[in-house]
Scaffold this active site. Structure first.
Site, PDB file in Angstrom:
ATOM      1  CB  VAL A   1     -34.267  69.280 -12.452  1.00 33.98           C
ATOM      2  CG1 VAL A   1     -35.669  68.706 -12.562  1.00 33.98           C
ATOM      3  CG2 VAL A   1     -34.237  70.770 -12.779  1.00 33.98           C
TER       4      VAL A   1
ATOM      5  CE1 TYR B   1     -36.517  79.090 -21.594  1.00 28.75           C
ATOM      6  CE2 TYR B   1     -36.424  80.001 -23.814  1.00 28.75           C
ATOM      7  CZ  TYR B   1     -36.956  79.111 -22.907  1.00 28.75           C
ATOM      8  OH  TYR B   1     -37.920  78.217 -23.319  1.00 28.75           O
TER       9      TYR B   1
ATOM     10  CG  ASN C   1     -41.996  69.917 -19.370  1.00 29.05           C
ATOM     11  OD1 ASN C   1     -42.172  70.392 -20.480  1.00 29.05           O
ATOM     12  ND2 ASN C   1     -42.581  70.420 -18.284  1.00 29.05           N
TER      13      ASN C   1
ATOM     14  CE  LYS D   1     -35.599  75.564 -22.328  1.00 30.46           C
ATOM     15  NZ  LYS D   1     -36.136  74.276 -21.838  1.00 30.46           N
TER      16      LYS D   1
ATOM     17  CB  THR E   1     -47.322  77.360 -19.580  1.00 29.81           C
ATOM     18  OG1 THR E   1     -46.196  78.220 -19.789  1.00 29.81           O
ATOM     19  CG2 THR E   1     -47.440  76.372 -20.728  1.00 29.81           C
TER      20      THR E   1
END
Length: 244
Positions: free
Chosen positions: A61, A152, A87, A156, A187
């Site tokens: 991506v 992170y 996602n 976001k 996950t």
């Protein structure tokens, strides 16, 4: 527009949330391009779905040329692209004093640059689609601060802002842009010890399931959400209600 007329591109679809989203959209009647940099794993995910409504597409991506190729592949196979689900994401933890420029930039490239490139690559197709929509996977880390998550969390937060700008800019073209904000989910992003620790502190006594995030995404891309854009749907079992 019937679900059978809709074609979705889902990134990070090799496993976890992305695989669950791809499966749910196929169940809802979408044609789906499951995309991931993990080529073998995303191929196995598509094989497990069965039928001819899904294809696996290799996609980094952070690469604009790969985005162009992915969108072209989807249109060549299914004739259109109506729905984009950004996602793919990476979780990178480090204290501010230990963070590196490479680690920080790497999170931003996947978590924010990737969705930007995806929207840009898909835009010509989305403009031509009836009922077009984009869903970006943000995080509760874009609502409240977590220690050792500078890269992170900030990436976001940036994605949250990008989503809002895109929603405003693309609304006149009939393209809805929304976001989901998952809390901790079962996950591969979270190891077993982390899952157990987070479940022990959760209001609900557990962490989320990938299918629960998929359900939220399926709603946002459906006609049931036809008057919703710029929305931030928190799916966290109450994590953001907790203090400290």
């Amino acid at each position: 527009m019937a679900a059978a007329d809709r074609v979705a591109l889902v990134t990070g679809a090799a496993r976890g949330q992305g695989a669950a989203i791809a499966a749910r959209l196929v169940d809802d009647g979408f044609y789906v391009a499951a995309c991931d940099v993990l080529v073998d794993e995303v191929a196995a995910t598509v094989t497990a779905l069965g039928g001819d409504r899904a294809i696996a597409v290799a996609l980094d991506v952070t690469s604009a040329p790969q985005w162009t190729h992915a969108v072209s592949t989807v249109v060549e196979r299914f004739g259109a692209l109506t729905t984009l689900v950004n996602n793919a994401g990476v979780l990178h933890r480090a204290a501010l004093s230990d963070e590196t420029p490479g680690g920080f930039e790497g999170s931003w490239r996947v978590n924010c640059l990737g969705p930007f490139l995806g929207i840009q690559a898909a835009l010509p197709q989305l403009r031509d689609a009836d009922g077009a929509s984009v869903v970006n996977t943000c995080s509760t880390g874009a609502i409240r601060p977590f220690p050792n998550h500078a890269a992170y969390g900030s990436s976001k937060w940036a994605l949250r802002g990008l989503t809002q700008v895109a929603a405003v800019e693309l609304a006149p073209a009939g393209i809805r842009v929304n976001s989901v904000f998952p809390g901790p989910v079962e996950t591969p992003m979270l190891d077993e010890a982390t899952r157990t620790r987070l479940a022990g502190h959760a209001l609900t006594g557990r962490i989320g399931k990938p299918t629960e995030i998929a359900d939220a995404v399926a709603f946002l891309v459906s006609d049931h959400a036809s008057f919703i854009t710029g929305s931030e749907l928190i799916v966290d079992g109450g994590q953001c209600l907790q203090i400290g």
